[in-house]
Scaffold this active site. Structure first.
Site, PDB file in Angstrom:
ATOM      1  N   ASN A  26       0.801  -1.231   0.000  1.00 28.34           N
ATOM      2  CA  ASN A  26       0.000   0.000   0.000  1.00 28.34           C
ATOM      3  C   ASN A  26       0.829   1.274   0.000  1.00 28.34           C
ATOM      4  OD1 ASN A  26      -2.475   1.761   0.884  1.00 28.34           O
ATOM      5  ND2 ASN A  26      -0.958   2.028   2.517  1.00 28.34           N
ATOM      6  N   TYR A  81       3.829   9.233 -11.385  1.00 23.60           N
ATOM      7  CA  TYR A  81       2.897   8.414 -10.598  1.00 23.60           C
ATOM      8  C   TYR A  81       2.148   7.424 -11.488  1.00 23.60           C
ATOM      9  CZ  TYR A  81      -0.827   7.512  -7.149  1.00 23.60           C
ATOM     10  OH  TYR A  81      -1.704   6.944  -6.267  1.00 23.60           O
ATOM     11  N   ILE A 136      -9.230   9.597  -3.210  1.00 21.08           N
ATOM     12  CA  ILE A 136      -9.640   9.218  -1.855  1.00 21.08           C
ATOM     13  C   ILE A 136      -9.053  10.259  -0.903  1.00 21.08           C
ATOM     14  CG2 ILE A 136      -9.614   7.393  -0.117  1.00 21.08           C
ATOM     15  CD1 ILE A 136     -10.928   6.506  -2.798  1.00 21.08           C
TER      16      ILE A 136
HETATM   17  P1  NAD Z   1      -1.095   8.296   2.554  1.00 21.41           P
HETATM   18  O1  NAD Z   1      -0.040   9.304   2.263  1.00 21.41           O
HETATM   19  O2  NAD Z   1      -2.057   8.561   3.654  1.00 21.41           O
HETATM   20  O3  NAD Z   1      -0.488   6.860   2.781  1.00 21.41           O
HETATM   21  C1  NAD Z   1       0.753   6.442   2.301  1.00 21.41           C
HETATM   22  C2  NAD Z   1       1.440   5.749   3.447  1.00 21.41           C
HETATM   23  O4  NAD Z   1       2.692   5.262   3.004  1.00 21.41           O
HETATM   24  C3  NAD Z   1       1.709   6.728   4.589  1.00 21.41           C
HETATM   25  O5  NAD Z   1       1.316   6.149   5.803  1.00 21.41           O
HETATM   26  C4  NAD Z   1       3.206   6.934   4.506  1.00 21.41           C
HETATM   27  O6  NAD Z   1       3.776   7.237   5.749  1.00 21.41           O
HETATM   28  C5  NAD Z   1       3.647   5.588   3.994  1.00 21.41           C
HETATM   29  N1  NAD Z   1       4.971   5.641   3.417  1.00 21.41           N
HETATM   30  C6  NAD Z   1       5.429   6.553   2.520  1.00 21.41           C
HETATM   31  N2  NAD Z   1       6.708   6.318   2.250  1.00 21.41           N
HETATM   32  C7  NAD Z   1       7.069   5.238   2.976  1.00 21.41           C
HETATM   33  C8  NAD Z   1       8.265   4.509   3.107  1.00 21.41           C
HETATM   34  N3  NAD Z   1       9.357   4.850   2.415  1.00 21.41           N
HETATM   35  N4  NAD Z   1       8.283   3.458   3.953  1.00 21.41           N
HETATM   36  C9  NAD Z   1       7.185   3.107   4.643  1.00 21.41           C
HETATM   37  N5  NAD Z   1       6.017   3.750   4.555  1.00 21.41           N
HETATM   38  C10 NAD Z   1       5.958   4.800   3.722  1.00 21.41           C
HETATM   39  O7  NAD Z   1      -1.876   8.097   1.173  1.00 21.41           O
HETATM   40  P2  NAD Z   1      -2.968   7.034   0.729  1.00 21.41           P
HETATM   41  O8  NAD Z   1      -3.873   7.773  -0.167  1.00 21.41           O
HETATM   42  O9  NAD Z   1      -3.537   6.296   1.878  1.00 21.41           O
HETATM   43  O10 NAD Z   1      -2.085   6.061  -0.183  1.00 21.41           O
HETATM   44  C11 NAD Z   1      -2.117   4.664  -0.061  1.00 21.41           C
HETATM   45  C12 NAD Z   1      -1.973   4.025  -1.436  1.00 21.41           C
HETATM   46  O11 NAD Z   1      -3.124   4.335  -2.226  1.00 21.41           O
HETATM   47  C13 NAD Z   1      -0.760   4.548  -2.227  1.00 21.41           C
HETATM   48  O12 NAD Z   1      -0.147   3.478  -2.914  1.00 21.41           O
HETATM   49  C14 NAD Z   1      -1.385   5.490  -3.219  1.00 21.41           C
HETATM   50  O13 NAD Z   1      -0.615   5.653  -4.371  1.00 21.41           O
HETATM   51  C15 NAD Z   1      -2.711   4.814  -3.487  1.00 21.41           C
HETATM   52  N6  NAD Z   1      -3.737   5.704  -4.061  1.00 21.41           N
HETATM   53  C16 NAD Z   1      -4.251   6.716  -3.331  1.00 21.41           C
HETATM   54  C17 NAD Z   1      -5.201   7.563  -3.913  1.00 21.41           C
HETATM   55  C18 NAD Z   1      -5.825   8.708  -3.171  1.00 21.41           C
HETATM   56  O14 NAD Z   1      -6.519   9.518  -3.799  1.00 21.41           O
HETATM   57  N7  NAD Z   1      -5.648   8.826  -1.860  1.00 21.41           N
HETATM   58  C19 NAD Z   1      -5.615   7.326  -5.222  1.00 21.41           C
HETATM   59  C20 NAD Z   1      -5.054   6.301  -5.945  1.00 21.41           C
HETATM   60  C21 NAD Z   1      -4.115   5.465  -5.348  1.00 21.41           C
END
Ligand code: NAD
Length: 250
Positions: free
Chosen positions: A87, A151, A184
């Site tokens: 994730n 991305y 999200i």
């Molecule tokens: P978020 O920033 O809340 O979560 C990302 C998490 O990854 C955070 O807890 C961060 O601390 C952790 N992280 C970042 N770098 C790290 C590292 N080097 N080592 C360990 N942990 C690390 O964002 P999110 O929206 O919850 O993202 C989760 C996933 O969902 C991601 O892969 C993101 O690309 C994907 N995503 C999110 C959205 C959106 O709109 N939120 C849309 C499409 C895809």
């Protein structure tokens, strides 16, 4: 709803957003959940919701963190690992005219390289349990947008890894799927390199293109994640599922 009773799950980036919602949802359904992130505070907050959640503090782009995670699975769960959720992710928002190679390195080292390395290390344990892998992609992998080239390129790789790994691991009884969220509401929207004004304009532009007219909630992604890792999805593999308020329907 205890479909995940006796399962052990590893969720990267479990300290916030979608990873937090998935970890808490899995625990609520009976799983033991190990989460990892770089800062202890957010991990503690996630774990406070359920005693079945524990954490390792570390950076998944570093091999030593991944080795610590596997060691923690060995110690805490006797080497059992049923579910891996890749994730953790980061989204640089820059046109190619402003992008630096450091943006590329940061996006690809986390969104692609770390996902591959965690999977390689976890796979022997996952195969032993006939477990399952769930990757986080993005609607952007198939519905591109300006300023997101790194991305969407990274997530396109994630989607193809998902399909190929599903074929390669099918005879081992290991299922591999991905969720492609739309917009999200999480911290990922707060950490772009854009100015506050440009970030707001970027966000409003995205919201205007969502048929539902709103951002999604992390829990709405976690609902699908819980289904995909459960036995109810026993014939589901190599598939990418949208959770995007119909954003990717066109
Ligand atoms: P978020 O920033 O809340 O979560 C990302 C998490 O990854 C955070 O807890 C961060 O601390 C952790 N992280 C970042 N770098 C790290 C590292 N080097 N080592 C360990 N942990 C690390 O964002 P999110 O929206 O919850 O993202 C989760 C996933 O969902 C991601 O892969 C993101 O690309 C994907 N995503 C999110 C959205 C959106 O709109 N939120 C849309 C499409 C895809």
């Amino acid at each position: 709803m205890r479909e995940l009773e006796n399962r052990v799950a590893l969720v990267t980036g479990g300290g916030s957003g979608i990873g937090r919602a998935i970890a808490q949802r899995f625990a609520a359904q009976g799983a033991q959940v190990l989460i990892v992130g770089r800062k202890e505070g957010p991990l503690q907050e996630t774990a406070a919701a359920d005693e079945k959640i524990s954490y390792v503090v570390g950076d998944v782009t570093k091999t030593e963190t991944i080795e610590q995670l596997i060691a923690a699975v060995q110690e805490r769960y006797k080497g059992r690992l049923d579910i891996l959720v890749n994730n953790a992710g980061w989204c640089p928002v820059q046109p190619i005219t402003e992008l630096t190679i450091q943006d590329y390195d940061k996006a690809f080292s986390l969104d692609v390289r770390a996902l591959v390395e965690v999977t390689i290390h976890a796979l022997p344990l996952i195969r032993a349990c006939k477990g399952t892998i769930l990757n986080l992609s993005s609607v952007g992998a198939t519905h591109r947008a300006p300023n997101l080239s790194m991305y969407v390129g990274a997530k396109a790789a994630v989607e193809n890894f998902t399909r190929v790994w599903a074929m390669e691991l099918a005879r081992d009884g290991v299922r591999v799927n991905a969720i492609a969220p739309g917009a999200i509401r999480t911290n990922i929207w707060n950490v772009t390199d854009l100015s506050p004004e440009a970030a707001k304009a970027h966000e409003e532009g995205i919201a205007a293109g969502i048929p539902f007219g709103r951002f999604g909630r992390p829990e709405e992604v976690a609902n699908l994640a819980a289904f995909l890792v459960s036995d109810e999805a026993s014939y589901v593999s190599g598939a990418i599922f949208a959770v995007d308020g119909a954003q990717g329907a066109s």
